[in-house]
Design an enzyme around this catalytic site. Structure first.
Site, PDB file in Angstrom:
ATOM      1  N   ASP A  38       0.763  -1.093   0.108  1.00 21.78           N
ATOM      2  CA  ASP A  38      -0.063  -0.010  -0.469  1.00 21.78           C
ATOM      3  C   ASP A  38       0.578   1.135  -0.074  1.00 21.78           C
ATOM      4  O   ASP A  38       0.736   2.539   0.763  1.00 21.78           O
ATOM      5  CB  ASP A  38      -0.774   0.345   0.700  1.00 21.78           C
ATOM      6  N   GLU A 206     -11.279   0.228  -3.455  1.00 20.31           N
ATOM      7  CA  GLU A 206     -10.576   0.255  -2.526  1.00 20.31           C
ATOM      8  C   GLU A 206      -9.510   1.858  -2.425  1.00 20.31           C
ATOM      9  O   GLU A 206      -9.082   2.185  -3.970  1.00 20.31           O
ATOM     10  CB  GLU A 206     -10.415  -0.471  -1.683  1.00 20.31           C
TER      11      GLU A 206
HETATM   12  C1  6LW Z   1      -5.726  -1.936   2.242  1.00 20.95           C
HETATM   13  C2  6LW Z   1      -6.432  -2.131   0.405  1.00 20.95           C
HETATM   14  C3  6LW Z   1      -5.920  -3.347   0.258  1.00 20.95           C
HETATM   15  O1  6LW Z   1      -6.990  -1.369   3.119  1.00 20.95           O
HETATM   16  O2  6LW Z   1      -5.348  -4.611   0.892  1.00 20.95           O
HETATM   17  O3  6LW Z   1      -4.333  -3.854  -2.018  1.00 20.95           O
HETATM   18  C4  6LW Z   1      -5.925  -3.714   2.001  1.00 20.95           C
HETATM   19  N1  6LW Z   1      -4.997  -3.002  -1.139  1.00 20.95           N
HETATM   20  O4  6LW Z   1      -6.743  -0.865   0.194  1.00 20.95           O
HETATM   21  C5  6LW Z   1      -4.317  -4.163   3.640  1.00 20.95           C
HETATM   22  O5  6LW Z   1      -3.286  -3.256   2.617  1.00 20.95           O
END
Ligand code: 6LW
Length: 532
Positions: A38, A206
């Site tokens: 991230d 996300e």
């Molecule tokens: C994070 C989400 C994700 O909050 O994995 O790859 C989760 N993306 O955006 C935890 O790292």
């Protein structure tokens, strides 16, 4: 005189030639290997700062600095005081999720979610190396993956992701926007839905980040979840709160179509940065695989971005993340090599060392060239802070080695070396009062793999990883090591099997297994060597 000028010119010319030769034309991915998921990035002048998520590792949220986007130096952590967050009782996959780092008006901001430990908050600092402020909690902000964006009028926006009520399809989530009043330290005004993702069944939309580029708003999100189907998509609007229109290029970057055997997958969760020389680059996470297994967790990669109109094109002509490519047009700024041996000089541990979960009491000292660790009743198999110190495993071929002095008087007193992923999945090579024991914990089941008699106080413990294999050994000196337990599998710490989100570490551990002990164990040095 003439000769002096000519020879000066020749010397300067040669110096430029040497510098030019030293600076490579290409860089290698990943730019941050091992447990670095991230990534979020910002630029201030010609300095770049990057932060990653760290779940229950403490200190948390490492801050890296670079001048060239390729060489990164760890300069501090945003969460480094035990009072800031409490990870007690949390499984290794919860805690500090994806952070965003931004700079505005002389101040650095990191906004983040502590999952199951308070949710959304931000911290500020005038120096990114720290100290960072205490967390400002935002109890009204739902969901995870917050990001910050300042518009031209000075307004600050919080962009987050949350689940939706009455889902139209499974794992439907939304990216939303709301104004953040930094004076009142709270969200104000209406919350606006920005997108559910570009696909009509987009799953886990996300990691949103908002940018203003050539007067238009660009929203970049991840879709598909952080595994095989991970992807980045982009969306445009003339107004900060939308409506956002998905770009036809979507997904703008993914490896989901490369097949199960492609060695680099799960590409997503990215953040864009524009250099002082007007190039655009994106940092994002990805997973390297060996025989479909990911040992090192999610790592940080770098890709070139070129805008065609308002559309960002990732690595034009390739359309995927490259393991090697032309490096950014920035002054090459290599760092001093990190020495293999940590001699525990000074009175503080190097920044690379972390413990697992919040240490509510001090349990180690560094002095006289030794790391001394207190044996405490806590064990690493429980969701508490035990006497454990680890650093990231950064390579598929690695070796770690330590010289330990430890005289246990009772059988429950143990200290040694660990390869750690979670409280349920790890290896430990421990010395007790009369033996050395190698223990494997897999999916919470601990099994003794080997036990050898050993009564000296001093011992060298060693582990070597190679691909999916790992071999432990021990000896009275580092030149006389004996294998113990045969070749074991690193699948124990690979992604899956309860290992999620975080990554693996190697380090030291001491415990008195539920009973009180006054013993300390001393480590003279600790080596970490990466080969590939
Ligand atoms: C994070 C989400 C994700 O909050 O994995 O790859 C989760 N993306 O955006 C935890 O790292």
């Amino acid at each position: 005189m003439k000769i002096t000028i000519i020879s000066t010119l020749i010397v300067s010319f040669l110096a430029v030639q040497v510098a030019a030769q030293d600076a490579p034309s290409k860089f290698q991915n990943p730019i941050l290997s091992g447990y670095h998921p991230d990534p979020s990035i910002c630029r201030v002048g010609d300095d770049y700062y990057l932060v990653n998520s760290t779940f229950v590792w403490f200190p948390g949220l490492p801050i890296y600095h670079s001048k060239d986007l390729v060489n990164w130096q760890l300069i501090g952590h945003a969460i480094d005081r035990p009072e800031m967050v409490d990870f007690s009782g949390l499984p290794d996959k919860l805690g500090l999720f994806a952070p965003t780092i931004r700079y505005h008006d002389g101040m650095f901001y990191i906004i983040n979610t502590c999952v199951a430990c308070g949710m959304n908050f931000y911290v500020t600092a005038s120096d990114p190396a720290g100290p960072w402020s205490d967390p400002v909690w935002l109890p009204d902000a739902p969901g995870i993956d917050p990001s910050l964006f300042w518009d031209d009028n000075g307004k600050c926006y919080y962009t987050g992701m949350q689940g939706v009520e009455d889902e139209e399809w499974p794992t439907q989530t939304e990216a939303y926007n709301q104004e953040l009043d930094l004076e009142q330290q709270q969200l104000v005004g209406k919350r606006h839905n920005l997108t559910y993702g570009h696909a009509n069944n987009a799953s886990y939309t996300e990691g949103p980040h908002l940018y203003k580029i050539n007067g238009q708003y660009l929203l970049m999100v991840s879709e598909g979840g952080t595994g095989m189907y991970h992807a980045l998509t982009v969306h445009h609007s003339d107004s900060v709160n939308g409506p956002y229109i998905a770009d036809y290029i979507n997904p703008v970057l993914t490896h989901r179509h490369m097949g199960e055997d492609y060695p680099l997958h799960a590409i997503g969760h990215g953040d864009l940065v524009q250099t002082q020389n007007d190039e655009w680059w994106c940092v994002m996470l990805g997973k390297r695989r060996i025989e479909r297994e990911t040992i090192l967790g999610r790592e940080t990669f770098l890709a070139r971005v070129e805008f065609e109109g308002q559309t960002p094109v990732f690595n034009p002509g390739h359309g995927k993340v490259l393991m090697e490519q032309k490096r950014p047009d920035l002054p090459w700024s290599p760092l001093a090599l990190i020495p293999v041996r940590d001699n525990f000089e000074g009175d503080k541990l190097d920044l690379k060392w972390c413990t697992i979960r919040t240490p509510h009491e001090p349990f180690y000292t560094v002095s006289g060239g030794q790391l001394k660790v207190q044996l405490r009743p806590e064990v690493m198999d429980s969701l508490v802070n035990s006497s454990i110190l680890v650093q990231r495993i950064l390579h598929h071929q690695f070796e770690a080695k330590t010289q330990m002095r430890f005289k246990a008087s009772k059988g429950h007193e143990q200290a040694g070396l660990t390869v750690y992923r979670t409280n349920q999945n790890h290896y430990k090579l421990l010395k007790d009062n009369d033996s050395l024991v190698l223990i494997k914990s897999f999916k919470g089941r601990a099994s003794e793999i080997a036990r050898v008699p050993y009564s000296n106080d001093e011992v060298v413990l060693h582990v070597a990883g190679s691909g999916l294999d790992v071999q432990f050994s021990y000896g009275e000196t580092e030149d006389d090591l004996h294998p113990v337990g045969g070749t074991q599998s690193l699948r124990v710490i690979a992604d899956g099997n309860g290992n999620q989100f975080n990554g693996p570490g190697v380090g030291v551990y001491a415990t008195s297994n539920g009973k009180l002990s006054k013993l300390m164990v001393a480590f003279d040095w600790f080596d970490y060597k990466g080969m590939d």
